[in-house]
Design a protein around this motif. Structure first.
Motif, PDB file in Angstrom:
ATOM      1  N   HIS A   1       0.852  -1.182   0.000  1.00  0.00           N
ATOM      2  CA  HIS A   1       0.000   0.000   0.000  1.00  0.00           C
ATOM      3  C   HIS A   1       0.892   1.238   0.000  1.00  0.00           C
ATOM      4  N   THR A   2       0.435   2.278  -0.640  1.00  0.00           N
ATOM      5  CA  THR A   2       1.205   3.525  -0.623  1.00  0.00           C
ATOM      6  C   THR A   2       0.266   4.709  -0.767  1.00  0.00           C
ATOM      7  N   ALA A   3       0.585   5.790  -0.085  1.00  0.00           N
ATOM      8  CA  ALA A   3      -0.184   7.033  -0.164  1.00  0.00           C
ATOM      9  C   ALA A   3       0.554   8.009  -1.060  1.00  0.00           C
ATOM     10  N   SER A   4      -0.188   8.695  -1.914  1.00  0.00           N
ATOM     11  CA  SER A   4       0.442   9.615  -2.849  1.00  0.00           C
ATOM     12  C   SER A   4      -0.492  10.792  -3.121  1.00  0.00           C
ATOM     13  N   PRO A   5       0.068  11.983  -3.343  1.00  0.00           N
ATOM     14  CA  PRO A   5      -0.776  13.134  -3.705  1.00  0.00           C
ATOM     15  C   PRO A   5      -1.262  13.082  -5.146  1.00  0.00           C
ATOM     16  N   THR A   6      -0.778  12.125  -5.943  1.00  0.00           N
ATOM     17  CA  THR A   6      -1.134  12.080  -7.355  1.00  0.00           C
ATOM     18  C   THR A   6      -1.692  10.717  -7.750  1.00  0.00           C
ATOM     19  N   ARG A   7      -2.461  10.728  -8.837  1.00  0.00           N
ATOM     20  CA  ARG A   7      -3.022   9.500  -9.410  1.00  0.00           C
ATOM     21  C   ARG A   7      -2.282   9.115 -10.681  1.00  0.00           C
ATOM     22  N   GLY A   8      -1.181   9.794 -10.967  1.00  0.00           N
ATOM     23  CA  GLY A   8      -0.476   9.605 -12.219  1.00  0.00           C
ATOM     24  C   GLY A   8       0.373   8.349 -12.278  1.00  0.00           C
ATOM     25  N   ALA A   9       0.843   8.058 -13.489  1.00  0.00           N
ATOM     26  CA  ALA A   9       1.652   6.858 -13.718  1.00  0.00           C
ATOM     27  C   ALA A   9       2.989   6.917 -13.000  1.00  0.00           C
ATOM     28  N   VAL A  10       3.406   8.094 -12.546  1.00  0.00           N
ATOM     29  CA  VAL A  10       4.676   8.219 -11.830  1.00  0.00           C
ATOM     30  C   VAL A  10       4.679   7.363 -10.567  1.00  0.00           C
ATOM     31  N   VAL A  11       3.505   7.162  -9.964  1.00  0.00           N
ATOM     32  CA  VAL A  11       3.418   6.329  -8.758  1.00  0.00           C
ATOM     33  C   VAL A  11       3.792   4.888  -9.096  1.00  0.00           C
ATOM     34  N   VAL A  12       3.300   4.402 -10.226  1.00  0.00           N
ATOM     35  CA  VAL A  12       3.610   3.024 -10.645  1.00  0.00           C
ATOM     36  C   VAL A  12       5.089   2.898 -10.987  1.00  0.00           C
ATOM     37  N   ARG A  13       5.624   3.868 -11.711  1.00  0.00           N
ATOM     38  CA  ARG A  13       7.038   3.790 -12.105  1.00  0.00           C
ATOM     39  C   ARG A  13       7.958   3.804 -10.881  1.00  0.00           C
ATOM     40  N   GLU A  14       7.650   4.650  -9.913  1.00  0.00           N
ATOM     41  CA  GLU A  14       8.484   4.687  -8.710  1.00  0.00           C
ATOM     42  C   GLU A  14       8.364   3.404  -7.912  1.00  0.00           C
ATOM     43  N   MET A  15       7.170   2.831  -7.873  1.00  0.00           N
ATOM     44  CA  MET A  15       6.982   1.593  -7.117  1.00  0.00           C
ATOM     45  C   MET A  15       7.734   0.429  -7.756  1.00  0.00           C
ATOM     46  N   MET A  16       7.668   0.298  -9.077  1.00  0.00           N
ATOM     47  CA  MET A  16       8.272  -0.852  -9.739  1.00  0.00           C
ATOM     48  C   MET A  16       9.759  -0.658 -10.011  1.00  0.00           C
ATOM     49  N   ASP A  17      10.237   0.569 -10.051  1.00  0.00           N
ATOM     50  CA  ASP A  17      11.668   0.861 -10.177  1.00  0.00           C
ATOM     51  C   ASP A  17      12.297   0.124 -11.370  1.00  0.00           C
ATOM     52  N   GLY A  18      11.635   0.158 -12.507  1.00  0.00           N
ATOM     53  CA  GLY A  18      12.183  -0.453 -13.715  1.00  0.00           C
ATOM     54  C   GLY A  18      11.770  -1.885 -13.967  1.00  0.00           C
ATOM     55  N   HIS A  19      11.187  -2.564 -12.985  1.00  0.00           N
ATOM     56  CA  HIS A  19      10.771  -3.957 -13.182  1.00  0.00           C
ATOM     57  C   HIS A  19       9.501  -4.022 -14.028  1.00  0.00           C
ATOM     58  N   ARG A  20       9.506  -4.856 -15.063  1.00  0.00           N
ATOM     59  CA  ARG A  20       8.340  -5.060 -15.917  1.00  0.00           C
ATOM     60  C   ARG A  20       7.858  -6.506 -15.767  1.00  0.00           C
ATOM     61  N   PRO A  21       6.736  -6.717 -15.084  1.00  0.00           N
ATOM     62  CA  PRO A  21       6.205  -8.072 -14.933  1.00  0.00           C
ATOM     63  C   PRO A  21       5.751  -8.641 -16.280  1.00  0.00           C
ATOM     64  N   ALA A  22       5.430  -9.916 -16.275  1.00  0.00           N
ATOM     65  CA  ALA A  22       4.896 -10.540 -17.483  1.00  0.00           C
ATOM     66  C   ALA A  22       3.475 -10.056 -17.748  1.00  0.00           C
ATOM     67  N   VAL A  23       2.678  -9.876 -16.679  1.00  0.00           N
ATOM     68  CA  VAL A  23       1.281  -9.455 -16.819  1.00  0.00           C
ATOM     69  C   VAL A  23       0.947  -8.425 -15.744  1.00  0.00           C
ATOM     70  N   TRP A  24       0.182  -7.401 -16.152  1.00  0.00           N
ATOM     71  CA  TRP A  24      -0.340  -6.403 -15.208  1.00  0.00           C
ATOM     72  C   TRP A  24      -1.862  -6.484 -15.243  1.00  0.00           C
ATOM     73  N   ILE A  25      -2.503  -6.435 -14.072  1.00  0.00           N
ATOM     74  CA  ILE A  25      -3.960  -6.506 -13.974  1.00  0.00           C
ATOM     75  C   ILE A  25      -4.471  -5.192 -13.399  1.00  0.00           C
ATOM     76  N   SER A  26      -5.414  -4.550 -14.081  1.00  0.00           N
ATOM     77  CA  SER A  26      -5.994  -3.307 -13.577  1.00  0.00           C
ATOM     78  C   SER A  26      -7.228  -2.978 -14.400  1.00  0.00           C
ATOM     79  N   ASP A  27      -7.839  -1.830 -14.102  1.00  0.00           N
ATOM     80  CA  ASP A  27      -8.915  -1.343 -14.944  1.00  0.00           C
ATOM     81  C   ASP A  27      -8.313  -0.613 -16.147  1.00  0.00           C
ATOM     82  N   ARG A  28      -9.133   0.134 -16.877  1.00  0.00           N
ATOM     83  CA  ARG A  28      -8.666   0.770 -18.109  1.00  0.00           C
ATOM     84  C   ARG A  28      -8.072   2.154 -17.882  1.00  0.00           C
TER      85      ARG A  28
END
Length: 426
Positions: free
Chosen positions: A232-259
């Motif tokens: 879990h993480t709290a952030s002032p933004t809803r942008g993709a920067v939150v995902v990039r900082e969390m994964m730190d360059g790691h690209r999984p085989a599959v990502w699950i989310s809404d659109r």
């Protein structure tokens, strides 16, 4: 739109406008709106709660190790009045239990430093400060109880203050509670870092976010989870920067989310949540007489039925079913329609077409919906409604750390309070 604007509309445009105005409001069943927003009359028409027909009932399990056992045996025969001696064999007819909580009172230990005058030289010798007297006067269990009640029972500082006073006779100021919780939250930082490390090695990752108030401003509570970790993480933004900082360059085989755009493009393949899509289709079915939404609903039912039995099929069978479903969907999307709702739905599904059946390529490892993320976010939504958010960012980040450690431990069967007590007492 004023009267003059309406007068300029053609007959067909007026008909379309009236039809739009007659459309029913979206509900939790036909959109992502929460059930609490449904109209009262719709909720009154909903199915009653409780066990459904065919549901296997469950009763409370008797304790295997009771603190005391009391046998109740008859002493006289109800027929002849004869005495029934205790050496006569007896059989157990029924067992019942009486359960009570013991009175809980704080265990207070005072540590007194003493001074002694040396009888030889007269020097006044003072005992060193004991370890128990250094730092906070509150023990690990008190820290754990306060943290559990604040985080997982969504108590405000005022209600937490009252609960500790009423239940345990402890009178703490709200400032003291804030300091206590801040100390406890710091103990969860190493566990969070370990969970993030596991997440960055995962092959399948799911994510979602929900709004929250932090320091009086709109912010977001994010969740990321895999088979081995929940973060879990709290952030002032809803942008993709939150995902990039969390994964730190790691690209999984599959990502699950809404659109949502910010959650796209972070893995080799993407599984779009079919539950979101099913609600959009349900709204179109209720609103329009067009047959295309109905065909889409039947198609989704086939997909969900296959998902429930996905591990029962061989890979060749799944591949054949994948081709069949894809062919059916292609035909549905190519069907011409005069309904704007249907066309919008066809366009939305068409844009996500290569993300709808990814779970068939990874049987058992990828879910067709993102309901797991929504379940993990639900306690945060309850907390938001109960307390109206966080006064400070450190509180939001600290609570996210706690939820990270507890939800990750839950994957291996640990209980929330047990995990909190173990972490704080370590």
């Amino acid at each position: 739109m004023g009267r003059s604007d309406l007068e300029r509309l053609s007959r067909e445009e007026l008909i379309e406008l009236v039809l739009r105005l007659q459309r029913p409001e979206k509900t939790s069943r036909t959109s992502s709106k929460p059930p609490a927003t449904d109209r009262k009359e719709r909720r009154e028409q909903s199915k009653p709660g409780g066990g459904k027909p065919g549901h296997e009932g469950h009763s409370r399990v008797m304790s295997e190790d009771p603190d005391a056992v009391v046998d109740h045996r008859p002493d006289r025969c109800v027929c002849c009045g004869g005495s029934l001696h205790e050496d006569i064999p007896a059989e157990i007819v029924s067992v019942s239990e009486h359960i009570e909580l013991p009175e809980v009172a704080p265990a207070v230990t005072q540590h007194r430093r003493l001074a002694v005058h040396c009888p030889s030289c007269g020097t006044r010798v003072v005992a060193p400060v004991p370890k128990a007297a250094r730092g906070t006067p509150f023990g690990p269990r008190l820290h754990a109880v306060a943290t559990y009640l604040k985080t997982f029972q969504a108590l405000s500082y005022e209600r937490l203050q009252a609960a500790l006073s009423d239940l345990f006779g402890l009178r703490l100021s709200q400032g003291g509670l804030m300091n206590l919780l801040r100390r406890a939250q710091a103990r969860f930082r190493p566990g969070r870092e370990e969970a993030v490390s596991m997440l960055r090695r995962a092959a399948v990752v799911a994510s979602d976010e929900t709004g929250v108030r932090i320091e009086g401003s709109n912010a977001y509570h994010w969740v990321f989870h895999s088979a081995d970790a929940v973060v879990h993480t709290a952030s002032p933004t809803r942008g993709a920067v939150v995902v990039r900082e969390m994964m730190d360059g790691h690209r999984p085989a599959v990502w699950i989310s809404d659109r949502y755009t910010a959650q796209q493009g972070h893995a080799a393949a993407h599984q779009t949540c079919l539950a979101h899509l099913a609600r959009d289709v349900a709204y179109a079915v209720e609103t329009s007489d067009d047959p295309v939404p109905w065909r889409l609903q039947l198609w989704l039912r086939s997909v969900f039925a296959l998902a429930e039995r996905i591990t029962d099929f061989a890979s060749s069978t799944l591949a054949a079913k994948h081709r069949t479903l894809d062919r059916r969907l292609r035909a549905i999307l190519a069907t011409a329609s005069g309904c704007d709702l249907t066309r919008d739905l066809q366009a939305k599904i068409g844009r996500a077409r290569d993300q709808l059946l990814v779970f068939l390529v990874h049987p058992g490892a990828v879910e067709p919906t993102n309901n797991g993320s929504e379940r993990l976010l639900r306690p945060s939504v309850v907390q938001r409604k109960m307390t109206n958010g966080y006064r400070a960012m450190w509180a939001a980040e600290g609570e996210a750390d706690i939820r990270t450690v507890v939800d990750t431990a839950r994957l291996t069967g640990s209980t929330p309070f047990g995990t909190i007590l173990k972490t704080i007492g370590a």
